[in-house]
Write a protein that holds these residues in place. Sequence first.
Motif, PDB file in Angstrom:
ATOM      1  N   VAL A  21      40.658  39.554  39.231  1.00 61.09           N
ATOM      2  CA  VAL A  21      40.926  40.401  40.393  1.00 61.09           C
ATOM      3  C   VAL A  21      42.167  41.253  40.154  1.00 61.09           C
ATOM      4  O   VAL A  21      42.179  42.464  40.429  1.00 61.09           O
ATOM      5  N   MET A  24      41.374  44.066  37.653  1.00 56.43           N
ATOM      6  CA  MET A  24      40.675  45.176  38.291  1.00 56.43           C
ATOM      7  C   MET A  24      41.585  45.918  39.266  1.00 56.43           C
ATOM      8  O   MET A  24      41.491  47.144  39.422  1.00 56.43           O
ATOM      9  N   ILE A 165      39.114  34.344  44.553  1.00 47.24           N
ATOM     10  CA  ILE A 165      39.056  35.803  44.691  1.00 47.24           C
ATOM     11  C   ILE A 165      39.656  36.206  46.033  1.00 47.24           C
ATOM     12  O   ILE A 165      40.463  37.142  46.119  1.00 47.24           O
ATOM     13  N   ILE A 188      35.243  45.644  43.001  1.00 51.59           N
ATOM     14  CA  ILE A 188      34.718  44.418  42.376  1.00 51.59           C
ATOM     15  C   ILE A 188      33.443  43.966  43.082  1.00 51.59           C
ATOM     16  O   ILE A 188      32.941  42.879  42.825  1.00 51.59           O
ATOM     17  N   TYR A 190      32.846  43.093  46.211  1.00 56.13           N
ATOM     18  CA  TYR A 190      33.085  41.851  46.952  1.00 56.13           C
ATOM     19  C   TYR A 190      33.347  42.098  48.430  1.00 56.13           C
ATOM     20  O   TYR A 190      33.658  41.175  49.174  1.00 56.13           O
TER      21      TYR A 190
END
Length: 205
Positions: A21, A24, A165, A188, A190
């Motif tokens: 995470v 990114m 995450i 990502i 998410y």
Amino acid sequence: MKFAFLLYEGVEPIDLAAIGVISMAKRVVPELSYLTVAIDGGLQRLSNGLRVAPDFAFGDCPEVDAIIIPGGPGWPTASEDGAIRSFLQRRSGSATLVSVCTGAMILAAAGLLDGRVATTKCEVRAPEPSPLAVLAHEHPEVDARKALVVDTGTIITGGGVSLCIDAILHVLATRIGPDEAAEVARIIEYTHAWQANKARLPTLA
């Protein structure tokens, strides 16, 4: 903001998603950086046998803003390791400590969760005991709660496994900015998972 990711024998590889995470997130917040640290410079064997070389040993680790303490089946041994406990105790005054999954058990063993609300992994496969129940039983001085994230300011504890995450997104949202965290969640892929997790589990402070 600079992060350090603690490595030890038996870390669960999925907890490395916390580093992913941050990696990114550098596309959104370029000034972010991270490193890995362990007792010494030797290779650390994760729970699946993957070996990872830390960037720094405890003795030469630079100052960082946050230290991520991962979980995994190696947490009982790590909790008993005086060097790990001492490292976290020394750094607790200068860095925010962020546990993911059973990393909270290591913080509890170091006495750093005493008098605080905290969370950890809940879901297990029988007959394995729930780490949250173990935390409550073995550390009655800790107010163990089922939660997505518990943020007590200098120490943040996150839920189990893939919720690492969510814990890092929480750190980004509260320490960098909510817009930046939302953009990281988007890239990502998410966003919906984060929203769903926040809807089903509380974030406590």
